[in-house]
Design a protein around this motif. Structure first.
Motif, PDB file in Angstrom:
ATOM      1  N   THR A   2       0.838  -1.205   0.000  1.00  0.00           N
ATOM      2  CA  THR A   2       0.000   0.000   0.000  1.00  0.00           C
ATOM      3  C   THR A   2       0.872   1.254   0.000  1.00  0.00           C
ATOM      4  O   THR A   2       0.589   2.207  -0.742  1.00  0.00           O
ATOM      5  N   VAL A   3       1.940   1.235   0.819  1.00  0.00           N
ATOM      6  CA  VAL A   3       2.805   2.417   0.904  1.00  0.00           C
ATOM      7  C   VAL A   3       3.369   2.761  -0.466  1.00  0.00           C
ATOM      8  O   VAL A   3       3.300   3.914  -0.928  1.00  0.00           O
ATOM      9  N   LEU A   5       2.262   1.828  -3.369  1.00  0.00           N
ATOM     10  CA  LEU A   5       1.223   2.224  -4.328  1.00  0.00           C
ATOM     11  C   LEU A   5       0.812   3.671  -4.110  1.00  0.00           C
ATOM     12  O   LEU A   5       0.676   4.434  -5.069  1.00  0.00           O
ATOM     13  N   VAL A   6       0.640   4.047  -2.824  1.00  0.00           N
ATOM     14  CA  VAL A   6       0.233   5.430  -2.542  1.00  0.00           C
ATOM     15  C   VAL A   6       1.284   6.392  -3.087  1.00  0.00           C
ATOM     16  O   VAL A   6       0.963   7.380  -3.761  1.00  0.00           O
ATOM     17  N   LEU A   7       2.569   6.063  -2.844  1.00  0.00           N
ATOM     18  CA  LEU A   7       3.624   6.961  -3.317  1.00  0.00           C
ATOM     19  C   LEU A   7       3.653   7.042  -4.830  1.00  0.00           C
ATOM     20  O   LEU A   7       3.793   8.119  -5.413  1.00  0.00           O
ATOM     21  N   VAL A   9       1.185   6.439  -6.832  1.00  0.00           N
ATOM     22  CA  VAL A   9       0.000   7.174  -7.291  1.00  0.00           C
ATOM     23  C   VAL A   9       0.250   8.670  -7.160  1.00  0.00           C
ATOM     24  O   VAL A   9      -0.059   9.450  -8.068  1.00  0.00           O
ATOM     25  N   LEU A  10       0.862   9.096  -6.029  1.00  0.00           N
ATOM     26  CA  LEU A  10       1.143  10.515  -5.847  1.00  0.00           C
ATOM     27  C   LEU A  10       2.112  11.031  -6.916  1.00  0.00           C
ATOM     28  O   LEU A  10       1.886  12.089  -7.523  1.00  0.00           O
ATOM     29  N   SER A  69       7.516  -1.263   2.358  1.00  0.00           N
ATOM     30  CA  SER A  69       6.328  -2.079   2.071  1.00  0.00           C
ATOM     31  C   SER A  69       6.584  -3.531   2.407  1.00  0.00           C
ATOM     32  O   SER A  69       5.758  -4.206   3.025  1.00  0.00           O
TER      33      SER A  69
END
Lengths: 222, 598
Positions: A2-3, A5-7, A9-10, A69
């Motif tokens: 998740t970490v 992916l969030v990064l 995505v940002l 992650s």
């Protein structure tokens, strides 16, 4: 993941937003009239070395995000996870790294003020403090191992050594660049080039301080 | 489309262009060995990648010989067969395709197409190649250490990859892991250059929306690679520590020869997540440059502007972004939650939307174009067919319920070779036929080229199409021999023999290609500066092949996009990007409007 992916995505969102600005309401098939010469592509403060550093920092971000992650994912698999007692020495080391970052920030400021002697002093101080940080990390490893926590004993240990080692390696790489900048400062090269070099060093250090903050937090939490 | 009217205006004054300092070496070694010229580095990359690719080709032929004519060659035993599988896959995906598209075409085309003198950081660029070469040598060294190279399969799944009993578990796997880490470091050096040069090195007038799609494809692939390769790096370092220091990142508790191993608590699944977080974007790292290049080949050789340029750019970006959220479709059989599988099946099928959009746009570019069936165009059209065929079988495998029974069969081998091996390789060939005249100043022989195309194109179908049927019959992949396997019918053997013969013929055709490359270098027809009458900047250089610095005294100024082909009312059927509107030769007024649609 998740970490990561969030990064990602940002990063992608930032990239896409910038690109929308470049492509919306643009009609690529329409040629210039030729009345005025074509304009340069980027504003003058966006220089190649700055963009290069930004792209490199994105790569390093991805690397650490993925490592963290993996750490977080592994922590939730199985009940055999035995958290490592984080050595108190790491707090002192963190202080050293903050001081190094401050010293380089001051060095950057002295290039803007054109103060050569102060620049060399502050630059040397920044590098020295960083070296002290790396040695401090090695000492922390030694203490952990002596206390019966070698890398192979438990996945938590392995991750502790891996994350700290990856971070220290990035600092050592930074120190190679720092050595070159120090040599340049000693030889007295042109001011703009020196200012740029010191600036890149300082930014890289701030970034690695931030990464260390994140890693230290994650290690403490576990 | 509306006609463009250009106002007559005085010649624009020469613009100041930011000049970079270039290192101009005088010695042979400085010019061709330790070169900082992106064009030389490109050729170094391409030659190294091709050389190691040929090794992988030979390995695949050895595997085919074993499958088609079992036990006919004594040197192939079960262990070496697995080593061939591993090395073939790893070399082709990473050391050939990634290196040749980004290191080869990226280096050659980015500065030229953007109108730059060189890459943004030439020294780093040079280092990138030498680090890549070191990684290749490390990989090859694996063949010669005690127990040979790794036989774990190219995905290197632990615990098998580093467990005793797997071929190469002593030295081969260590060398391969180190080699991958070194490759990633080298690639990062090159990748920084490609990205920064596209962002910063563009000449005046070359806005992002005027970049040729080739540059867009390579640019986006590099961005993805820079974000995805760290996953492989982390995985490789962790596995190396497991192997050398006895840590347990991936190694679970295992029994070996009745004794408990020392490692416990590792998660093999963690490796799969990390590997495929890199592995799936890797597919598009290879595919996106191919998409970009094929767009330019089609537009140039059909003398027509690319259909939906902005859509094409955005499709490249969306495919790139989506490729980061589909990785677990490689892990349907890993025992994950069915809901998880459903999520990833959905994202996987969504990728088909922007991809199909690109295919439609290529076809619509061809529609009513002035198609010249040159060798590059043949390869481009061959790519379209192959990519659609390979992509369709991807829709099968993207669905969990279909994938589970097909997962370990030849269906998967057929699918990914169509979509990831043959399709990009066809583009590489097309691109070499297209740009060889610029690189060497001479044309490749077209007749040999056409023979090469037809044998390769039809031959690869003869190889990979039957594999889908083998897969449907349940033939498992990675097997050295099938023995007395009840569910594999006898006819499979004759089909395997057929595939092997086809593979040998296709491989022989590649010798023809290599001969053509060498022969044309000295005897090929002189190409002139712009043999395809193309619009992009690399064809407008004052010298062919371009010298160091690319554009002579002054950098070109760009006035238009790269797809001004068959513009109505204009005398020539192409207008180069650097031709100002005042210099465009127009047809007499009476002829206007007859030019058809553009």
């Amino acid at each position: 993941m998740t970490v990561s992916l969030v990064l990602i995505v940002l990063l992608m969102a930032g990239f896409a937003g910038w690109l929308i600005g470049q492509s919306i309401r643009v009609r690529p098939w329409v040629a210039d009239t030729g009345a005025t010469p074509p304009a340069p592509q980027t504003p003058p403060f966006v220089t190649a070395p700055r963009v290069g550093l930004a792209v490199f920092l994105a790569v390093v971000t991805s690397l650490f995000a993925l490592a963290v992650s993996a750490f977080l994912m592994r922590r939730h698999i199985g009940a055999d996870w035995q958290a490592v007692p984080v050595p108190a020495l790491l707090w002192w080391n963190t202080g050293l790294l903050i001081a190094a970052s401050v010293a380089l920030q001051l060095a950057w400021r002295s290039t803007r003020q054109g103060r050569q002697a102060a620049l060399r002093r502050r630059l040397a101080l920044g590098g020295g403090l960083t070296l002290a940080f790396v040695i401090g990390q090695a000492l922390a490893w030694q203490r952990l191992e002596a206390a019966g926590h070698p890398p192979a004993a438990n996945p938590a240990n392995a991750f502790f050594y891996l994350l700290t080692a990856l971070h220290a390696l990035h600092l050592l790489g930074g120190l190679v660049a720092w050595g070159r900048v120090l040599a340049l400062a000693g030889r007295g090269i042109s001011q703009p080039r020196l200012r740029q070099a010191v600036e890149l060093c300082a930014l890289y250090w701030h970034f690695l301080l931030l990464v260390w903050g994140g890693l230290f937090g994650v290690l403490l939490m576990s | 489309m509306h006609e463009r009217e250009y106002e007559a205006s005085p010649e624009a004054p020469p613009a100041e262009t930011g000049e970079m300092e270039l290192v101009h070496p005088r010695t042979f070694i400085g010019k061709y060995i330790w070169s900082q010229d992106a064009k030389v580095i490109a050729i170094q990359y391409a030659v190294t990648a091709t050389a190691i690719g040929l090794v992988a080709l030979v390995l695949s032929l050895l595997m085919r010989l074993q499958l088609g004519f079992p036990n006919s060659l004594s040197l192939i035993d079960p262990e070496s067969y697995l080593q061939y599988v591993t090395m073939h896959g790893m070399i082709m995906v990473v050391y050939l395709l990634t290196a040749i598209f980004l290191g080869g075409f990226g280096n050659y085309l980015i500065p030229l197409m953007c109108g730059a003198r060189d890459m943004a950081f030439p020294y780093l660029n040079m280092l990138s190649f030498w680090v890549y070469l070191a990684s290749v040598l490390l990989l090859v060294a694996g063949f010669f250490v005690g127990d040979g190279s790794s036989g774990a399969g190219w995905t290197l799944y632990p615990p098998q990859a580093i467990s005793q009993g797997t071929p190469g578990a002593d030295g081969g796997i260590v060398l391969m892991l180190v080699s991958l880490a070194v490759f990633i470091i080298g690639f990062t050096m090159g990748g920084l250059n490609y990205v920064v040069t596209v962002l910063q090195g563009r000449t005046r007038g070359m806005t992002l929306m005027r970049l040729p799609l080739t540059v867009w494809g390579i640019f986006m692939a590099t961005v993805m690679a820079l974000l995805a390769f760290p996953a492989l790096f982390v995985a490789v370092v962790m596995m190396l520590l497991d192997r050398l220091l006895g840590t347990s990142f991936f190694m679970p508790e295992m029994l070996g020869m009745g004794e408990e191993g020392s490692q416990r608590g590792g998660s093999p699944l963690l490796f799969q997540h990390l590997f495929w977080f890199f592995g799936h974007p890797e597919v598009y790292i290879v595919a996106l440059p191919a998409f970009g290049i094929v767009s330019d080949l089609i537009a140039t050789h059909a003398r027509k502007n690319i259909f939906g340029y902005r859509m094409m750019v955005w499709a490249i970006i969306i495919i790139g972004a989506l490729s980061f959220v589909v990785w677990a479709h490689h892990m349907y059989v890993s025992g994950m939650s069915p809901y998880f599988g459903f999520l990833f099946a959905t994202t996987t099928l969504i990728v088909a939307v922007p991809t199909a959009l690109k295919v439609y746009n290529w076809v619509l570019t061809l529609w009513r174009g002035d198609i010249h069936l040159t060798v590059p165009m043949l390869f481009a059209i061959g790519f379209l067919f192959t990519f659609v065929n390979g992509g369709l079988s991807g829709l099968f495998l993207g669905n969990v319920t279909v994938d589970v029974p097909l997962s370990d069969t030849y269906f998967v081998v057929g699918h990914f070779h169509m979509v990831m091996a043959v399709a990009p390789v066809l583009v590489i060939f097309g691109a070499i036929y297209h740009w060889y005249p610029k690189i060497t100043g001479r044309m490749l022989d077209a007749t040999l080229g056409k023979v090469h195309f037809w044998v390769t194109f039809l031959g690869t179908y003869a190889i990979y199409y039957p594999m889908h049927f083998l897969g449907l019959a349940g033939v498992p992949r990675r097997y050295y021999a099938y023995g007395e396997t009840a569910f594999v019918p006898d006819s499979v053997q004759s089909l395997n023999a057929f595939i092997t013969i086809a593979a040998l013929v296709v491989a022989a055709a590649q010798l023809l290609f290599l001969f053509n490359l060498a022969w044309s270098l000295f005897r090929g027809r002189e190409a002139g500066p712009n043999p395809w009458r193309a619009t992009t900047l690399e064809w407008q250089t004052p010298h062919t092949p371009p010298r160091h610095g690319n554009f002579g005294d002054e950098l070109p100024l760009v006035y238009r996009w790269p797809y001004d082909y068959s513009v109505p009312g204009v005398k020539d059927d192409y207008i180069p990007q650097n031709v100002p509107p005042q210099a465009v030769e127009r047809e007499p007024a009476a002829d206007r409007g007859r030019g058809g649609e553009s």
